[in-house]
Design an enzyme around this catalytic site. Structure first.
Site, PDB file in Angstrom:
ATOM      1  N   ARG A 177       3.736  80.613 139.339  1.00 45.65           N
ATOM      2  CA  ARG A 177       5.177  80.886 139.224  1.00 45.65           C
ATOM      3  C   ARG A 177       5.510  81.675 137.947  1.00 45.65           C
ATOM      4  O   ARG A 177       6.547  81.447 137.324  1.00 45.65           O
ATOM      5  CB  ARG A 177       5.984  79.587 139.288  1.00 45.65           C
ATOM      6  CG  ARG A 177       5.730  78.762 140.547  1.00 45.65           C
ATOM      7  CD  ARG A 177       6.107  79.496 141.828  1.00 45.65           C
ATOM      8  NE  ARG A 177       5.772  78.705 142.997  1.00 45.65           N
ATOM      9  CZ  ARG A 177       4.653  78.866 143.726  1.00 45.65           C
ATOM     10  NH1 ARG A 177       3.788  79.823 143.418  1.00 45.65           N
ATOM     11  NH2 ARG A 177       4.426  78.109 144.773  1.00 45.65           N
ATOM     12  N   SER A 227      11.912  74.656 146.992  1.00 50.06           N
ATOM     13  CA  SER A 227      11.417  73.658 146.037  1.00 50.06           C
ATOM     14  C   SER A 227      12.189  73.784 144.731  1.00 50.06           C
ATOM     15  O   SER A 227      12.218  74.854 144.128  1.00 50.06           O
ATOM     16  CB  SER A 227       9.924  73.866 145.769  1.00 50.06           C
ATOM     17  OG  SER A 227       9.176  73.665 146.941  1.00 50.06           O
ATOM     18  N   GLU A 297      11.976  75.280 139.252  1.00 45.70           N
ATOM     19  CA  GLU A 297      11.451  76.520 139.836  1.00 45.70           C
ATOM     20  C   GLU A 297      12.605  77.474 140.135  1.00 45.70           C
ATOM     21  O   GLU A 297      12.459  78.690 140.096  1.00 45.70           O
ATOM     22  CB  GLU A 297      10.673  76.198 141.116  1.00 45.70           C
ATOM     23  CG  GLU A 297       9.969  77.379 141.725  1.00 45.70           C
ATOM     24  CD  GLU A 297       8.990  76.974 142.818  1.00 45.70           C
ATOM     25  OE1 GLU A 297       9.104  77.504 143.936  1.00 45.70           O
ATOM     26  OE2 GLU A 297       8.111  76.127 142.561  1.00 45.70           O
TER      27      GLU A 297
END
Length: 306
Positions: A177, A227, A297
């Site tokens: 990420r 998420s 996230e």
């Protein structure tokens, strides 16, 4: 008071009258369906317009934010001061041999479909990710043991000074990420994927299997940003949240999904404040119980309500 209204005509000269919106509610542009107004929201139709818009912002000290599909974005209730540049109309995709070249605003699902039509495999994992390719590359999006770093060859980017250049896979420095794009605040304009030849039915069946698993396990019937938290090292965020007893926990219209604890959803009528308060509540409870720090996230931008 919208202090950037003086620049409306200049932005209209760049992107056209129909592509400039004033005091635009960001809840219309995010998958969470929350968020206050952006002073200006523009939708360029060419990469040259993106460059000219960024240079106009830079030369006049106008804050600007790039968004694609708004599927990994939470905008606070006070909205955004400055200009939102939305890449909605930059979605061209072309196939050249075993490569797929896509503009930054192209939805991943569209790119997957073009790859499928050309019997090119490798992107199946991304077919259910709701975002655009620019955002996916910026955060090295992934699912089901696949991630963008496995299939990307290069990305054309622009920096804050309006310089356009190409980054190869190594220069993109893609990790979990994260990417050089985040680190240096580049903006993705175009992406080249290198895929492999495969059988149409093999690709199609893999896509259908992953989509079936998503539908079974994820709360796709509610607005969310996917998420909510990154995976902490050595743990799974959803399991930590569930083991803390927070499945179904609500604040206002925001809820920890009863279907998948890794998702915070807009159950109906949520504000960004509800979602942010629930995120903080979950982080605090998981820290208390497991001494694990959950990092979001989802990208959070904008101003608090006064």
């Amino acid at each position: 008071m919208n202090q950037y209204k003086n620049f409306i005509m200049q932005f209209e000269d760049i992107v056209g009258n129909n592509n400039v919106l004033i005091d635009e509610p960001m809840k219309k542009h995010t998958s969470f369906k929350v968020g206050g107004p952006a002073d200006l929201l523009i939708t360029p139709t060419t990469l040259e317009q993106v460059k000219d818009s960024i240079i106009l912002c830079r030369n006049n000290s106008i804050p600007y934010y790039i968004i694609g599909n708004g599927s990994n974005l939470l905008v606070r209730d006070g909205g955004i001061r400055g200009v939102v540049i939305k890449f909605l109309k930059l979605g061209d995709i072309k196939v050249e041999g075993d490569r797929v070249i896509a503009q930054s605003g192209a939805p991943l699902t569209n790119i997957c479909n073009e790859a499928l039509k050309s019997n090119l495999g490798g992107l199946e994992f991304a077919c259910g990710i709701p975002g655009s390719v620019g955002g996916a590359v910026t955060m090295n999006a992934g699912a089901y043991n696949g991630e963008i770093s496995q299939v990307i060859e290069s990305a054309k980017v622009i920096d804050k000074d309006g310089n356009v250049f190409l980054l190869n896979k190594e220069q993109l420095d893609l990790g979990y990420r994260m990417s050089a794009i985040q680190k240096y605040h580049y903006i993705v304009l175009e992406v080249t994927f290198k895929l492999h030849n495969s059988e149409y039915d093999t690709i199609k069946n893999r896509i259908m299997d992953l989509n079936r698993r998503r539908i079974e396990k994820q709360p796709l019937e509610y607005p969310s940003a996917g998420s909510t938290f990154k995976r902490p090292e050595g743990h799974f965020a959803a399991k930590l949240i569930e083991d803390t007893g927070l499945k179904g926990e609500s604040i206002g219209g925001a809820q920890v999904s009863e279907k998948h604890s890794g998702f915070i959803i807009n159950k109906g009528g949520a504000t960004a404040g509800d979602i942010l308060n629930l995120i903080e509540f979950v982080q605090n409870k998981v820290m208390e119980k497991f001494q694990v720090d959950l990092h979001t996230e989802v990208r959070i931008i904008g101003e608090e309500n006064n």
